[in-house]
Design a protein around this motif. Structure first.
Motif, PDB file in Angstrom:
ATOM      1  N   TRP A  35       0.836  -1.193   0.000  1.00  0.00           N
ATOM      2  CA  TRP A  35       0.000   0.000   0.000  1.00  0.00           C
ATOM      3  C   TRP A  35       0.876   1.251   0.000  1.00  0.00           C
ATOM      4  CZ3 TRP A  35      -0.701   3.655   4.034  1.00  0.00           C
ATOM      5  CH2 TRP A  35      -1.688   4.606   3.778  1.00  0.00           C
ATOM      6  N   ARG A  36       1.935   1.249   0.818  1.00  0.00           N
ATOM      7  CA  ARG A  36       2.865   2.382   0.858  1.00  0.00           C
ATOM      8  C   ARG A  36       3.586   2.556  -0.480  1.00  0.00           C
ATOM      9  NH1 ARG A  36       3.510   4.232   6.058  1.00  0.00           N
ATOM     10  NH2 ARG A  36       2.665   2.849   7.641  1.00  0.00           N
ATOM     11  N   LEU A  37       3.948   1.441  -1.104  1.00  0.00           N
ATOM     12  CA  LEU A  37       4.577   1.518  -2.425  1.00  0.00           C
ATOM     13  C   LEU A  37       3.609   2.139  -3.424  1.00  0.00           C
ATOM     14  CD1 LEU A  37       6.844  -0.785  -4.282  1.00  0.00           C
ATOM     15  CD2 LEU A  37       4.632  -0.423  -5.314  1.00  0.00           C
ATOM     16  N   HIS A  38       2.354   1.749  -3.362  1.00  0.00           N
ATOM     17  CA  HIS A  38       1.333   2.287  -4.254  1.00  0.00           C
ATOM     18  C   HIS A  38       1.199   3.789  -4.048  1.00  0.00           C
ATOM     19  CE1 HIS A  38      -2.966   1.585  -6.044  1.00  0.00           C
ATOM     20  NE2 HIS A  38      -2.181   2.257  -6.861  1.00  0.00           N
ATOM     21  N   ARG A  39       1.233   4.238  -2.812  1.00  0.00           N
ATOM     22  CA  ARG A  39       1.167   5.666  -2.505  1.00  0.00           C
ATOM     23  C   ARG A  39       2.399   6.403  -3.028  1.00  0.00           C
ATOM     24  NH1 ARG A  39      -2.121   7.771   1.820  1.00  0.00           N
ATOM     25  NH2 ARG A  39      -0.999   9.609   1.101  1.00  0.00           N
ATOM     26  N   ALA A  40       3.546   5.731  -3.015  1.00  0.00           N
ATOM     27  CA  ALA A  40       4.800   6.350  -3.465  1.00  0.00           C
ATOM     28  C   ALA A  40       4.804   6.615  -4.974  1.00  0.00           C
ATOM     29  CB  ALA A  40       5.993   5.481  -3.086  1.00  0.00           C
ATOM     30  N   LEU A  41       3.873   6.010  -5.702  1.00  0.00           N
ATOM     31  CA  LEU A  41       3.798   6.236  -7.144  1.00  0.00           C
ATOM     32  C   LEU A  41       3.309   7.644  -7.472  1.00  0.00           C
ATOM     33  CD1 LEU A  41       2.314   2.839  -8.331  1.00  0.00           C
ATOM     34  CD2 LEU A  41       4.617   3.693  -8.742  1.00  0.00           C
ATOM     35  N   ALA A  86      -0.293   6.569  -9.475  1.00  0.00           N
ATOM     36  CA  ALA A  86      -0.981   5.555  -8.670  1.00  0.00           C
ATOM     37  C   ALA A  86      -2.323   5.101  -9.257  1.00  0.00           C
ATOM     38  CB  ALA A  86      -1.153   6.050  -7.240  1.00  0.00           C
ATOM     39  N   PRO A  87      -3.131   5.975  -9.850  1.00  0.00           N
ATOM     40  CA  PRO A  87      -4.404   5.497 -10.410  1.00  0.00           C
ATOM     41  C   PRO A  87      -4.248   4.495 -11.552  1.00  0.00           C
ATOM     42  CG  PRO A  87      -4.466   7.879 -10.131  1.00  0.00           C
ATOM     43  CD  PRO A  87      -3.056   7.434  -9.861  1.00  0.00           C
ATOM     44  N   ARG A  88      -3.081   4.390 -12.133  1.00  0.00           N
ATOM     45  CA  ARG A  88      -2.852   3.439 -13.230  1.00  0.00           C
ATOM     46  C   ARG A  88      -2.541   2.042 -12.726  1.00  0.00           C
ATOM     47  NH1 ARG A  88       1.631   5.688 -17.018  1.00  0.00           N
ATOM     48  NH2 ARG A  88       1.051   3.817 -18.152  1.00  0.00           N
ATOM     49  N   VAL A  89      -2.432   1.867 -11.397  1.00  0.00           N
ATOM     50  CA  VAL A  89      -2.042   0.575 -10.813  1.00  0.00           C
ATOM     51  C   VAL A  89      -3.121   0.104  -9.848  1.00  0.00           C
ATOM     52  CG1 VAL A  89      -0.298  -0.615  -9.438  1.00  0.00           C
ATOM     53  CG2 VAL A  89       0.386   1.197 -11.021  1.00  0.00           C
ATOM     54  N   THR A  90      -3.439  -1.190  -9.920  1.00  0.00           N
ATOM     55  CA  THR A  90      -4.358  -1.823  -8.986  1.00  0.00           C
ATOM     56  C   THR A  90      -3.593  -2.887  -8.214  1.00  0.00           C
ATOM     57  OG1 THR A  90      -6.236  -1.490 -10.456  1.00  0.00           O
ATOM     58  CG2 THR A  90      -6.479  -3.186  -8.785  1.00  0.00           C
ATOM     59  N   ARG A  91      -3.794  -2.928  -6.905  1.00  0.00           N
ATOM     60  CA  ARG A  91      -3.166  -3.967  -6.076  1.00  0.00           C
ATOM     61  C   ARG A  91      -4.152  -5.109  -5.892  1.00  0.00           C
ATOM     62  NH1 ARG A  91      -3.005  -0.002  -2.939  1.00  0.00           N
ATOM     63  NH2 ARG A  91      -3.865  -1.072  -1.139  1.00  0.00           N
ATOM     64  N   LEU A  92      -3.696  -6.326  -6.149  1.00  0.00           N
ATOM     65  CA  LEU A  92      -4.517  -7.525  -5.998  1.00  0.00           C
ATOM     66  C   LEU A  92      -3.897  -8.393  -4.919  1.00  0.00           C
ATOM     67  CD1 LEU A  92      -6.704  -9.577  -6.877  1.00  0.00           C
ATOM     68  CD2 LEU A  92      -5.135 -10.311  -8.678  1.00  0.00           C
ATOM     69  N   ARG A  93      -4.588  -8.543  -3.802  1.00  0.00           N
ATOM     70  CA  ARG A  93      -4.106  -9.411  -2.718  1.00  0.00           C
ATOM     71  C   ARG A  93      -4.777 -10.770  -2.866  1.00  0.00           C
ATOM     72  NH1 ARG A  93      -4.737  -8.516   3.751  1.00  0.00           N
ATOM     73  NH2 ARG A  93      -4.714  -6.351   3.091  1.00  0.00           N
TER      74      ARG A  93
END
Length: 175
Positions: free
Chosen positions: A87-93, A97-104
């Motif tokens: 999540w922190r990595l996603h925020r660092a973008l 960031a809106p171009r990336v989705t995290r899938l757990r």
């Protein structure tokens, strides 16, 4: 030196000026001089990983926006710290960031913002516990990372891929 010889020398110098870069490039390619041998990506290419649509996930499948890059990570159990790290990595973008989705992939007690949950229906042979995959907008696995990868390495690779594929983002926003 006669004026005719001076003109010939100028012409020869001009030809050398334009021919020198071509000759030096040919020498570099032919004799492998000055060309880096190391790779720039921190992840590994893994052609055995199928497209995201072919992953054995429990229905209903996770809803991922078309055109998004996907950061999919395998979470067997008790991986709240790992989910927070991504999540922190996603925020660092930043603005990317809106171009990336995290899938757990795995069970979760709480869903972090911007995260999509999915679960394995059956564990595939190409999966390792704690592994991370970076998928392109078509669902193809671009890079895979083993458990314990440095988030800065993933961030560097992801920033590079997003920067190199910027034309795709503008084309999708125009439609």
């Amino acid at each position: 030196m006669s004026p005719l010889n001076r003109q010939r020398m100028k012409l020869l110098a001009l030809i050398m000026l334009f021919a020198a870069p071509l000759a030096s490039a040919w020498v570099m390619v032919e004799f492998r001089i000055g060309i880096p041998d190391e790779r720039t990506a921190h992840g590994e290419l893994n052609p055995d990983v199928p497209r995201l649509a072919g992953w054995p996930l429990v229905d209903p499948r996770p809803a991922i926006d078309h055109g998004d890059w996907v950061l999919a990570f395998d979470c067997a159990e008790g991986c709240e710290a790992e989910a927070d790290q991504w999540w922190r990595l996603h925020r660092a973008l930043g603005r990317e960031a809106p171009r990336v989705t995290r899938l757990r992939l795995g069970p979760a007690d709480e869903v972090l913002p911007g995260e999509v949950l999915g679960e394995w229906q059956a564990l595939p042979a190409w999966r390792d516990s704690g592994q991370l995959w970076l998928l392109d907008p078509q669902g193809e696995a671009v890079l895979s990372y083993s458990a314990g990868v440095d988030p800065q390495d993933v961030l560097a690779d992801l920033n590079h891929l997003l920067r190199m594929n910027n034309d795709q983002a503008t084309a999708l926003s125009d439609t």
